[in-house]
Motif scaffolding. Sequence first.
Motif, PDB file in Angstrom:
ATOM      1  N   ASP A  36     -35.012  -4.031 -80.898  1.00 16.35           N
ATOM      2  CA  ASP A  36     -34.674  -5.045 -81.893  1.00 16.35           C
ATOM      3  C   ASP A  36     -34.947  -4.489 -83.282  1.00 16.35           C
ATOM      4  OD1 ASP A  36     -37.404  -5.160 -82.316  1.00 16.35           O
ATOM      5  OD2 ASP A  36     -37.668  -7.133 -81.415  1.00 16.35           O
ATOM      6  N   GLN A  37     -34.813  -5.343 -84.328  1.00 10.23           N
ATOM      7  CA  GLN A  37     -34.934  -4.860 -85.697  1.00 10.23           C
ATOM      8  C   GLN A  37     -36.342  -4.402 -86.050  1.00 10.23           C
ATOM      9  OE1 GLN A  37     -34.096  -7.909 -84.701  1.00 10.23           O
ATOM     10  NE2 GLN A  37     -34.737  -9.528 -86.111  1.00 10.23           N
ATOM     11  N   THR A  38     -37.347  -4.806 -85.249  1.00  9.85           N
ATOM     12  CA  THR A  38     -38.718  -4.370 -85.489  1.00  9.85           C
ATOM     13  C   THR A  38     -39.063  -3.096 -84.737  1.00  9.85           C
ATOM     14  OG1 THR A  38     -39.689  -5.631 -83.653  1.00  9.85           O
ATOM     15  CG2 THR A  38     -39.366  -6.791 -85.755  1.00  9.85           C
ATOM     16  N   GLY A  39     -38.155  -2.623 -83.873  1.00  5.12           N
ATOM     17  CA  GLY A  39     -38.424  -1.432 -83.083  1.00  5.12           C
ATOM     18  C   GLY A  39     -38.928  -1.718 -81.684  1.00  5.12           C
ATOM     19  N   ALA A  40     -39.055  -3.006 -81.323  1.00 10.96           N
ATOM     20  CA  ALA A  40     -39.528  -3.365 -79.987  1.00 10.96           C
ATOM     21  C   ALA A  40     -38.404  -3.187 -78.969  1.00 10.96           C
ATOM     22  CB  ALA A  40     -40.026  -4.807 -79.972  1.00 10.96           C
ATOM     23  N   ALA A  41     -38.752  -2.658 -77.771  1.00 12.81           N
ATOM     24  CA  ALA A  41     -37.760  -2.413 -76.725  1.00 12.81           C
ATOM     25  C   ALA A  41     -37.197  -3.727 -76.192  1.00 12.81           C
ATOM     26  CB  ALA A  41     -38.387  -1.604 -75.595  1.00 12.81           C
ATOM     27  N   LYS A 108     -29.955  -0.287 -82.164  1.00 10.25           N
ATOM     28  CA  LYS A 108     -30.848  -1.304 -82.706  1.00 10.25           C
ATOM     29  C   LYS A 108     -30.055  -2.594 -82.854  1.00 10.25           C
ATOM     30  CE  LYS A 108     -34.050  -0.475 -85.634  1.00 10.25           C
ATOM     31  NZ  LYS A 108     -34.855  -0.111 -86.830  1.00 10.25           N
ATOM     32  N   MET A 109     -30.581  -3.692 -82.294  1.00 10.34           N
ATOM     33  CA  MET A 109     -29.893  -4.973 -82.321  1.00 10.34           C
ATOM     34  C   MET A 109     -30.587  -5.936 -83.288  1.00 10.34           C
ATOM     35  SD  MET A 109     -28.967  -5.536 -78.280  1.00 10.34           S
ATOM     36  CE  MET A 109     -27.667  -6.719 -78.662  1.00 10.34           C
ATOM     37  N   GLN A 110     -29.792  -6.750 -83.977  1.00 10.22           N
ATOM     38  CA  GLN A 110     -30.307  -7.752 -84.893  1.00 10.22           C
ATOM     39  C   GLN A 110     -30.348  -9.101 -84.186  1.00 10.22           C
ATOM     40  OE1 GLN A 110     -31.409  -7.062 -88.045  1.00 10.22           O
ATOM     41  NE2 GLN A 110     -31.012  -4.907 -87.549  1.00 10.22           N
ATOM     42  N   ARG A 111     -31.496  -9.766 -84.314  1.00  2.41           N
ATOM     43  CA  ARG A 111     -31.637 -11.068 -83.671  1.00  2.41           C
ATOM     44  C   ARG A 111     -30.647 -12.060 -84.267  1.00  2.41           C
ATOM     45  NH1 ARG A 111     -35.076 -13.437 -80.348  1.00  2.41           N
ATOM     46  NH2 ARG A 111     -36.437 -11.607 -80.349  1.00  2.41           N
ATOM     47  N   ASN A 112     -29.975 -12.777 -83.420  1.00  3.76           N
ATOM     48  CA  ASN A 112     -29.015 -13.789 -83.832  1.00  3.76           C
ATOM     49  C   ASN A 112     -29.719 -15.141 -83.866  1.00  3.76           C
ATOM     50  OD1 ASN A 112     -26.560 -14.838 -84.564  1.00  3.76           O
ATOM     51  ND2 ASN A 112     -25.430 -13.877 -82.893  1.00  3.76           N
ATOM     52  N   ARG A 314     -20.080  -7.378 -96.740  1.00  4.12           N
ATOM     53  CA  ARG A 314     -21.107  -6.668 -95.975  1.00  4.12           C
ATOM     54  C   ARG A 314     -20.466  -5.989 -94.773  1.00  4.12           C
ATOM     55  NH1 ARG A 314     -26.159  -5.688 -98.146  1.00  4.12           N
ATOM     56  NH2 ARG A 314     -27.127  -7.574 -98.982  1.00  4.12           N
ATOM     57  N   LEU A 315     -20.887  -4.734 -94.502  1.00  5.43           N
ATOM     58  CA  LEU A 315     -20.384  -3.973 -93.372  1.00  5.43           C
ATOM     59  C   LEU A 315     -21.501  -3.137 -92.783  1.00  5.43           C
ATOM     60  CD1 LEU A 315     -18.009  -2.882 -91.616  1.00  5.43           C
ATOM     61  CD2 LEU A 315     -17.729  -1.085 -93.358  1.00  5.43           C
ATOM     62  N   SER A 316     -21.618  -3.166 -91.451  1.00  3.40           N
ATOM     63  CA  SER A 316     -22.574  -2.312 -90.744  1.00  3.40           C
ATOM     64  C   SER A 316     -21.819  -1.375 -89.827  1.00  3.40           C
ATOM     65  CB  SER A 316     -23.550  -3.171 -89.924  1.00  3.40           C
ATOM     66  OG  SER A 316     -24.358  -3.960 -90.756  1.00  3.40           O
ATOM     67  N   TYR A 317     -22.231  -0.112 -89.835  1.00  6.64           N
ATOM     68  CA  TYR A 317     -21.624   0.886 -88.955  1.00  6.64           C
ATOM     69  C   TYR A 317     -22.752   1.721 -88.368  1.00  6.64           C
ATOM     70  CZ  TYR A 317     -18.546   4.542 -87.197  1.00  6.64           C
ATOM     71  OH  TYR A 317     -17.874   5.414 -86.385  1.00  6.64           O
ATOM     72  N   GLY A 318     -23.070   1.424 -87.118  1.00 10.31           N
ATOM     73  CA  GLY A 318     -24.200   2.110 -86.518  1.00 10.31           C
ATOM     74  C   GLY A 318     -25.472   1.761 -87.267  1.00 10.31           C
ATOM     75  N   PRO A 319     -26.285   2.747 -87.621  1.00 13.01           N
ATOM     76  CA  PRO A 319     -27.539   2.470 -88.330  1.00 13.01           C
ATOM     77  C   PRO A 319     -27.368   2.298 -89.843  1.00 13.01           C
ATOM     78  CG  PRO A 319     -27.353   4.807 -87.906  1.00 13.01           C
ATOM     79  CD  PRO A 319     -26.155   4.170 -87.257  1.00 13.01           C
ATOM     80  N   GLY A 362     -27.684   1.172 -97.385  1.00 12.49           N
ATOM     81  CA  GLY A 362     -28.953   1.284 -96.684  1.00 12.49           C
ATOM     82  C   GLY A 362     -28.768   1.724 -95.248  1.00 12.49           C
ATOM     83  N   GLY A 363     -29.885   1.889 -94.572  1.00 13.31           N
ATOM     84  CA  GLY A 363     -29.823   2.309 -93.181  1.00 13.31           C
ATOM     85  C   GLY A 363     -31.172   2.182 -92.517  1.00 13.31           C
ATOM     86  N   ALA A 364     -31.170   2.386 -91.221  1.00 16.44           N
ATOM     87  CA  ALA A 364     -32.386   2.302 -90.431  1.00 16.44           C
ATOM     88  C   ALA A 364     -32.427   3.450 -89.435  1.00 16.44           C
ATOM     89  CB  ALA A 364     -32.459   0.971 -89.695  1.00 16.44           C
ATOM     90  N   TYR A 365     -33.606   3.998 -89.257  1.00 19.72           N
ATOM     91  CA  TYR A 365     -33.815   5.055 -88.277  1.00 19.72           C
ATOM     92  C   TYR A 365     -35.114   4.757 -87.568  1.00 19.72           C
ATOM     93  CZ  TYR A 365     -34.447   9.633 -86.138  1.00 19.72           C
ATOM     94  OH  TYR A 365     -34.632  10.649 -85.224  1.00 19.72           O
ATOM     95  N   GLY A 366     -35.010   4.366 -86.290  1.00 21.13           N
ATOM     96  CA  GLY A 366     -36.210   3.998 -85.565  1.00 21.13           C
ATOM     97  C   GLY A 366     -36.873   2.800 -86.215  1.00 21.13           C
TER      98      GLY A 366
END
Length: 593
Positions: A36-41, A108-112, A314-319, A362-366
């Motif tokens: 998830d967005q916090t890094g939890a499995a 990585k998934m964002q909580r809906n 707004r657009l997201s592509y992968g991380p 922006g982006g996210a890695y782990g």
Amino acid sequence: MRRAGLLLAAVSSLLSSSLTFAQAQTGASLSGVVTDQTGAALRDVAVTIRNVDTGATRTIATDGVGHYQASGLPLGRFEVRAAKQGFADETRTGVTLAVGQDATVDIKMQRNTADACASGHEFATTDCTLTWHGITLYGAYDIGVGWVSHGLPENGYNYEGASLVNRNGFQHRFLVAPNNLQQTGLGIKGKEEFLPGWSIVFNASTGINPQSGLLANASATDTINNGLPRKSYSYAIDGARAGQPFNDEIYGGISSTHFGTLTFGRQRSLGTDAMLLYDPAGGSYAFSYIGYNGTMAGGGDTEDSRWDDALKYRLSYGPVHFGAMYKFADGSAGCYSASATWTAANCTPEQAHNNAYGFDLGGAYGKFSVDVVFQQYNQAISVLNPLLGPQSPTQSFQSTTDSIDTNPITGGNLIDTNNTVYGIVTDNRAVMAAAKYTWNPFKFFAGYEYIWQNNPKNPLGVGASDQGGYIMSGVEDNNLDSQKLVNIWWTGGKYAIDSKTEITLSWYQQRQNDFRLPPTCSPSAGFRSSCAGTLNEGSLYADHHFTKRFDGFAGIAYSYVKGGLAIAIPHKPGVPYNYNNNCAPTVGGRFTF
């Protein structure tokens, strides 16, 4: 016959081994971890692997540590999609597998939105949403009590409380503290799919003051103090919420799972979005300087933390994610003249040039995420103090000009000073970078913004419109002696004691350059707010969730100013704050739905 059977078994075994060996030489595998967005499995995520060339699919579920793996895949191009109830679907494209390749694709998934409430008991005990046919009602109620070392009487329009050092504060007092961790208010939002992957989206929300039931209205805190001597003021603030029916946001648009989301209306700026994400205190009015004062979020002025008549993409592509925003010019620009004796007969009607634009990458890695935001806002308005009244037209603590040093606003004026505001106008440009990192049970935050402010290229005149339809009876278009440079930085962290309790520590600082001309800043030279100065705030608070919806909090904020920022009104020498510091402990509770 027995020999024939043995021979046949040997040949079959040899063929099977050869086939297995061939598959090992030509097949490929794909694996990864879903978090998830916090890094939890995340377990039990449906991961669908689709062969782009053939259309063949294979779906597998993640295990207890969020891991998935698919072997024996043919070479070619693939698309990986993760789906789980309560989370937005995530898709990774451009995956190419070669012979014998072992590829890794982490997701990585964002909580809906949470599941819809099915009963009153479920509403009371879980965080389910009040959703009906895709339309969700949401809101919050946040109230507390506090004490300030140097404060003012409260009023029913002030939605920010009293935690920050105030130029007119002069007495310690207990008070009701509204909207400490979150703005009290109501909203309605929806997302309705009309074609596969395409949806209509909308949102309308407003802030309400829990202590009075009035709509949040920063401008009214100034107008109710118009004409009063300084010692009689209640809290006067500036902000984007000015009594509008939907003073937070109201917008609609279209969203695509592949092409992003485009919306139009009154919307939070990109800087405000970033502030809420990267502020350790989450934009809290009671414990966050950048939440209480929207200079950072608005790219130079707190009124610009929300933009009217704005497109947002707004657009997201992968991380990686991208955002862009454009505000169309709107409202009246009033009537202006450079003459010191100008009247309604010889001033020139102006056109509004208050367009704005911004970008976010922006982006996210782990467990690490970062954003960089750029914003440009023309004819930005800052309302800094109530207007001077006719009973005290010569007091040194209030500027008395329509445009600085040209025409007094007291006496015969083009616009009645009753129920109007007085503002400073600038063209603003800002660049901000912020990051956060999760290292359970800790979360670390840091950010920095650099702001350029100049006198407006196109001036505003008396009668110009401000937030919420308020009219400006006093305007300063040449308030800056030279370019004003503002630096804002912050840092802090959260520590989760357990699943219900967090402690947050934050520090904020704003600095400005010496933009006074001549560049002489001292008490003998007439120390002014155009001299270099700093404002600092530190805070510490604990937040405990008794249930999913109800939490209680307690903490303290301390703020102080020095240098040019410790002068009350621009361009008036020797007028300091009554006190240059404020200590504000607060305790309260919040209910969200």
